[in-house]
Structures are given as C-alpha cells and as structure tokens.
Design an enzyme around this catalytic site. Structure first.
Site, PDB file in Angstrom:
ATOM      1  N   ALA A  10     -41.007   5.297 -49.890  1.00  0.00           N
ATOM      2  CA  ALA A  10     -42.221   4.583 -50.263  1.00  0.00           C
ATOM      3  C   ALA A  10     -43.157   5.462 -51.108  1.00  0.00           C
ATOM      4  CB  ALA A  10     -42.924   4.123 -48.987  1.00  0.00           C
ATOM      5  N   ALA A 132     -48.209   3.891 -49.010  1.00  0.00           N
ATOM      6  CA  ALA A 132     -47.143   3.122 -49.671  1.00  0.00           C
ATOM      7  C   ALA A 132     -46.230   2.541 -48.614  1.00  0.00           C
ATOM      8  CB  ALA A 132     -46.341   4.045 -50.599  1.00  0.00           C
ATOM      9  N   LYS A 188     -55.967  16.206 -42.426  1.00  0.00           N
ATOM     10  CA  LYS A 188     -55.070  15.047 -42.619  1.00  0.00           C
ATOM     11  C   LYS A 188     -54.178  14.856 -41.393  1.00  0.00           C
ATOM     12  CE  LYS A 188     -52.854  11.621 -44.366  1.00  0.00           C
ATOM     13  NZ  LYS A 188     -51.696  11.525 -45.178  1.00  0.00           N
ATOM     14  N   GLU A 274     -41.748  11.216 -37.250  1.00  0.00           N
ATOM     15  CA  GLU A 274     -42.178  12.593 -37.535  1.00  0.00           C
ATOM     16  C   GLU A 274     -43.090  13.142 -36.431  1.00  0.00           C
ATOM     17  OE1 GLU A 274     -43.857  11.627 -41.485  1.00  0.00           O
ATOM     18  OE2 GLU A 274     -42.470  13.118 -42.267  1.00  0.00           O
TER      19      GLU A 274
END
Ligand code: NDP
Ligand code: KPL
Length: 313
Positions: A10, A132, A188, A274
């Site tokens: 993506a 995405a 992040k 992940e």
C-alpha cells in the site's frame, strides 16, 4: 532521480505513484506474485482521492532483480518490518556506493538491520504520517494527506538528506528535516503503539476508538511506557505533543476513517502483524532497562492471541 521502492504494498504504491507522477524514474520491487503480475499487465491502479487512475510503473519480483540494470540514487524501504532483512538481501546488488537508503517503516530499531548492508553515511531514517490501503492486488486506495520527517544517520549525510527532501516535496509528499529523528520515530511509534493494536483488537477505525470514553486513559497509559523507554535512549518525548498528535488521528475529515495498517494486515488480509516491532519492542527494551510496561505487554499478547485465533500467516 532514479528511485527504487523496495516493498510495493500500500505505502510503496503511494510513494511510487506520487514520485512517478513527479517525473522521477521509479521502479517497484515486491515479493507478492499476483500483485506484480497485475501491475505488469494493467499498470498500477489507484483510487487516488476519489479519482480512478492508472500509472505504468515497472515492477519486479525481489527474487528476479539480479539481472535488472538500474543504478538507483535512492531506495525507499516500505516492506513490513519482518520482511526487511529479506528485502535488503534481495536488493543488495542494486545498492551502489552512492545509493541513499531511506527507511520509512513503522516501528523501532530498523537501522540495526539496514546497517548490515549499507554504510551509515548512506542511511536516512524517517517516519511518515501518510496512509494507504490496497483494495486488492494491483490496486491501491489513497486518500488524505500526510507528512514525512527524516534525518541522515551518519554525520556526513545531511546534504544528501536535504536533496531527498527536495525530491519528495516536488512530489507533494511534505517532507522535512528532523534534528532528532529518534524522537520523531518514538513519537510515531506512540501513534502506532496506540492506534494499530487497539483498533485491531477493538475492530474499529481510529475515529471510532478515539470517540470512546476510555480512549484518553488507555492512550495516556501506553504513551507513558513508550516515553519512559525513549528517555533511556536519549529520545525524550514531549508527551502532551504526542497525545495531541494521536488525537489528530480521530479526525473524520482527515484520517479518522482509516483502519491502521495492522488492522489491514490481520483483520482484512489474515496476515501476521508488526506488533513485535512496536509495543513488543517497548516490552523488550523495558525489561532491559528495568521499566514496567504492562499495557504494551498486554496489548502485544492480545494481538498475538488474535493472530493465532484467526490462523494468520
Ligand atoms: N498502510 C499504512 O497506512 C501505513 C503503513 N506504514 C508502514 O509502512 C510499511 C509498509 O506497510 P504497507 O504498505 O501497509 O504494507 P502492505 O501490507 O500493503 O505491503 C507490504 C508487503 O506485504 C505483502 N502483502 C501485502 N498484502 C498482501 C496480501 N494480501 N497477500 C500477500 N502478500 C501481501 C507484500 O509483500 P510480500 O508478498 O513479499 O509479503 C507487500 O510488499 C509498514 O512498516 C507499515 O507499518 C506506515 C504508515 C502508514
Ligand atoms: C495511519 C497510522 C498513523 C495509524 O497508526 C499508521 O501509521 C498505520 O496505519 O500504520
């Protein structure tokens, strides 16, 4: 610029497409045969902010790149964390002594893998708030806006990092230089360490979770564990700023309706997640530094339990 997108799922499709539209010479490399075949046959299709578009971009299977003659100026890494080492091995012969390698994966500690293949002065670390999704093989769904923070890892790579920023910005990818990328990566990682696992377990998009009564308490507890670990690595986090950034994910007008990539992996595609590179990394580092991380530990366990219940591969 000659650019390899290594990992063309993506996010790789988004970056490949936008950099190709900005007239760079882009090739995609991936390991998903059906996706590769469809892009070769029909071009890379995308619903790009509501418009159906197709771009013809070359794509190769990562096992077939030894014969590809393409001396890249820049490689952008966009595999999943667990695929990174395999991809670095596959593209090793395409990474020349002047090739810069930009890593934009979510999670913590990817530099340890990249350093095995690339000199420090050519490594650029970054993170991105772009999003995405894939509607299926060969077709991306891209909406909303994002940004990129990046910094060279070696002391002598700043000029090259600035050149990369310029190329990304011509493609409207909103990149900026960070003087402390480790802090940005941890910042992040706090977004992923809250949104990704929680939306996956709760079967929600980010706005849906953010609008619950308990969102603030859970998010603050998780972020405090990330901040305590980050502090030990000299990546001090400004916690109110991190919490404010997480809240931007709840906005239905921007990215609130997005299901985080972990949700896409496990719930939509029945793939492993992940989590070990995000909350799991905090648990491992917490043990090393003697820091308690009960929320990250519980969330990691829940996600692994869900992977097993769903038989994810
Ligand atoms: N998606 C997002 O909105 C965001 C993602 N990120 C991060 O960017 C990195 C790349 O993520 P993303 O682009 O989402 O990854 P994707 O899951 O879209 O693609 C990664 C790889 O997974 C494989 N793959 C994906 N879907 C399938 C499928 N249905 N069947 C078989 N194989 C498949 C492909 O490689 P192969 O066949 O070799 O396994 C592909 O290259 C990650 O670190 C992610 O956390 C960061 C910000 C936002
Ligand atoms: C959109 C966002 C920021 C959510 O955590 C992301 O990085 C992901 O989907 O992995």
């Amino acid at each position: 610029m000659k650019i390899i997108i290594a990992g063309a799922g993506a996010m790789g499709s988004r970056f490949g497409l936008m950099l190709h539209q900005a007239k760079n010479d882009v090739i995609l490399i991936d390991g998903w045969q059906e996706h590769i075949d469809l892009i070769k046959q029909n071009g890379l299709k995308a619903n790009f902010n509501g418009e159906e578009i197709v771009e013809n971009i070359s794509i190769y299977h990562q096992n077939d790149v030894s014969s590809v003659d393409f001396s890249a100026d820049l490689v952008i890494l966009f595999t999943k964390a667990m695929q990174l080492d395999g991809m670095m091995q596959s593209i090793n012969n395409m990474v020349g002594e002047n090739t810069k390698v930009l890593c934009l994966l979510n999670g913590i500690g990817h530099e340890d893998v990249i350093k095995k293949y690339v000199p420090l002065s050519n490594i650029i670390l970054g993170n991105t708030m772009w999003t995405a999704g894939l509607e299926g093989p060969g077709k991306a769904k891209l909406f909303g806006n994002g940004s990129i923070d990046l910094q060279n890892l070696g002391t002598d790579g700043k000029e090259a990092a600035e050149e990369v920023i310029e190329v990304l910005n011509v493609a409207n990818l909103n990149a900026k230089y960070s003087d402390n990328i480790l802090s940005s990566i941890y910042k992040k990682a706090c977004v992923n360490g809250t949104m990704n696992g929680l939306c996956t377990i709760l079967d929600s998009n980010m706005a849906g979770f953010g609008e619950t009564d308990v969102a603030d308490d859970i998010v603050e507890a998780i972020v405090s564990e990330f901040a305590a670990v980050a502090e030990r690595e000299n990546a001090t986090l400004n916690v109110p700023e991190v919490l404010a950034q997480i809240k931007t994910c709840y906005n239905r007008e921007t990215i609130g309706l997005h299901h985080p990539s972990m949700y896409q992996d496990l719930i939509i595609n029945n793939r492993l997640t992940e989590i070990d590179y995000i909350n799991g990394a905090i648990v491992r580092k917490g043990k090393e530094y003697g820091i308690e991380t009960p929320y990250c530990s519980f969330l990691t366990q829940l996600v692994h339990a869900k992977e097993q219940i769903l038989g994810a591969k």
